[in-house]
Write a protein that holds these residues in place. Structure first.
Motif, PDB file in Angstrom:
ATOM      1  N   ALA A   1       3.162  45.074 -28.701  1.00  0.00           N
ATOM      2  CA  ALA A   1       2.090  44.358 -27.969  1.00  0.00           C
ATOM      3  C   ALA A   1       0.339  44.930 -27.050  1.00  0.00           C
ATOM      4  N   GLY A   2       0.546  45.143 -28.454  1.00  0.00           N
ATOM      5  CA  GLY A   2      -0.783  46.236 -28.854  1.00  0.00           C
ATOM      6  C   GLY A   2      -1.627  47.140 -29.023  1.00  0.00           C
ATOM      7  N   ALA A   3      -0.824  48.205 -28.456  1.00  0.00           N
ATOM      8  CA  ALA A   3      -0.647  49.337 -29.140  1.00  0.00           C
ATOM      9  C   ALA A   3      -1.689  49.917 -30.154  1.00  0.00           C
ATOM     10  N   ALA A   4      -2.856  50.924 -30.146  1.00  0.00           N
ATOM     11  CA  ALA A   4      -3.935  51.077 -31.741  1.00  0.00           C
ATOM     12  C   ALA A   4      -3.176  52.036 -32.122  1.00  0.00           C
ATOM     13  N   THR A   5      -2.334  53.294 -31.225  1.00  0.00           N
ATOM     14  CA  THR A   5      -2.556  54.241 -31.633  1.00  0.00           C
ATOM     15  C   THR A   5      -0.862  54.936 -30.689  1.00  0.00           C
ATOM     16  N   VAL A   6       0.187  54.940 -31.237  1.00  0.00           N
ATOM     17  CA  VAL A   6       1.336  55.604 -30.569  1.00  0.00           C
ATOM     18  C   VAL A   6       1.773  56.827 -31.449  1.00  0.00           C
ATOM     19  N   TYR A   7       1.812  58.046 -30.762  1.00  0.00           N
ATOM     20  CA  TYR A   7       1.885  59.558 -31.373  1.00  0.00           C
ATOM     21  C   TYR A   7       2.736  60.040 -30.209  1.00  0.00           C
ATOM     22  N   ALA A   8       3.962  60.647 -30.802  1.00  0.00           N
ATOM     23  CA  ALA A   8       5.384  61.608 -30.048  1.00  0.00           C
ATOM     24  C   ALA A   8       4.387  62.692 -30.001  1.00  0.00           C
ATOM     25  N   LEU A   9       5.091  63.288 -29.501  1.00  0.00           N
ATOM     26  CA  LEU A   9       4.973  64.975 -28.546  1.00  0.00           C
ATOM     27  C   LEU A   9       6.270  65.059 -28.212  1.00  0.00           C
ATOM     28  N   VAL A  10       7.180  66.261 -28.775  1.00  0.00           N
ATOM     29  CA  VAL A  10       8.144  67.019 -28.683  1.00  0.00           C
ATOM     30  C   VAL A  10       8.250  68.306 -28.194  1.00  0.00           C
TER      31      VAL A  10
END
Ligand SMILES: [Zn+2]
Ligand SMILES: [Zn+2]
Length: 241
Positions: free
Chosen positions: A226-235
């Motif tokens: 959908a165009g997101a530049a970055t997708v980080y995850a935090l758990v």
């Protein structure tokens, strides 16, 4: 977008009423007046010696073998701590024992980690539960954590950005490739966000635990699409692999 229609009491008033009727006890040491007391919170150590990409445990300063052989699609996976006691019990109590008040101190740990780990995001998105499981449990623990994290970091929260299409098998006991198969295509980006608003945006996914990162990767794919530049995850916790 985040409020629910038809609630008898606003969520906060309801929580205050519950606190009055059932005063909180520390989930660690049973001390009264705390959901998690300061000394039990201090027993959740930050991660040291981890993969710079996916936070898997590691000898100092490098990238783990699985990130070398199959690079993460996620921009990065960050974790508050390791999946060990006492944090493991707190997560279990939040998820399976209905101790939803634990989302407050645990969500604050996520917000602290957001700052100390130098993550930058334009918005927070919890990993969704399938609607069937949501009905059984009555809440999405990841959404509860994300709400607290969003409030503390003052980042906008997008609870409905991701849609979960199927209830996947429990990831426990599955091999890495089975886990990938299990969650692949299980998520999509809600149509309201799929027409350009995400272009160039930095999204932060929130979940409680990430064992192989397969679920988070499956969540990231439609956001990137959908165009997101970055997708980080935090758990909260990253088990050793
Ligand atoms: Zn305590
Ligand atoms: Zn790694």
């Amino acid at each position: 977008m985040t409020g629910k229609k038809g609630e008898l009491l606003p969520r906060q008033a309801m929580q205050q009423l519950l606190d009055l009727l059932y005063p909180p006890r520390c989930a660690g040491c049973q001390r009264g007046g705390y959901v998690l007391c300061p000394s039990c919170l201090a027993r959740i150590p930050p991660l040291t010696f981890i993969c710079q990409r996916c936070s898997a445990p590691l000898s100092p300063g490098g990238i783990c073998s699985s990130c070398q052989s199959a690079p993460l699609k996620l921009s990065g996976l960050r974790a508050v701590s390791a999946y060990q006691e006492p944090l493991r019990s707190y997560i279990h109590a939040l998820k399976y024992d209905g101790n939803t008040r634990l989302a407050q101190p645990l969500g604050m740990l996520l917000a602290q980690a957001y700052h100390t780990l130098g993550i930058r995001a334009d918005g927070i998105v919890p990993v969704p539960l399938h609607s069937e499981r949501y009905r059984q449990r009555g809440y999405n623990h990841a959404a509860l954590l994300a709400r607290v994290c969003a409030t503390r970091t003052t980042l906008p929260l997008f609870e409905n950005m991701l849609i979960r299409h199927r209830a996947t098998l429990s990831q426990v006991g599955l091999a890495h490739w089975e886990r990938q198969q299990n969650v692949q295509g299980a998520f999509s980006c809600a149509p309201a966000y799929a027409n350009g608003q995400l272009r160039g945006r930095a999204i932060l996914l929130i979940d409680d635990v990430s064992t192989t990162s397969s679920t988070l990767e499956a969540c990231a794919a439609p956001l990137f699409a959908a165009g997101a530049a970055t997708v980080y995850a935090l758990v909260l916790a990253r088990p050793g692999s």
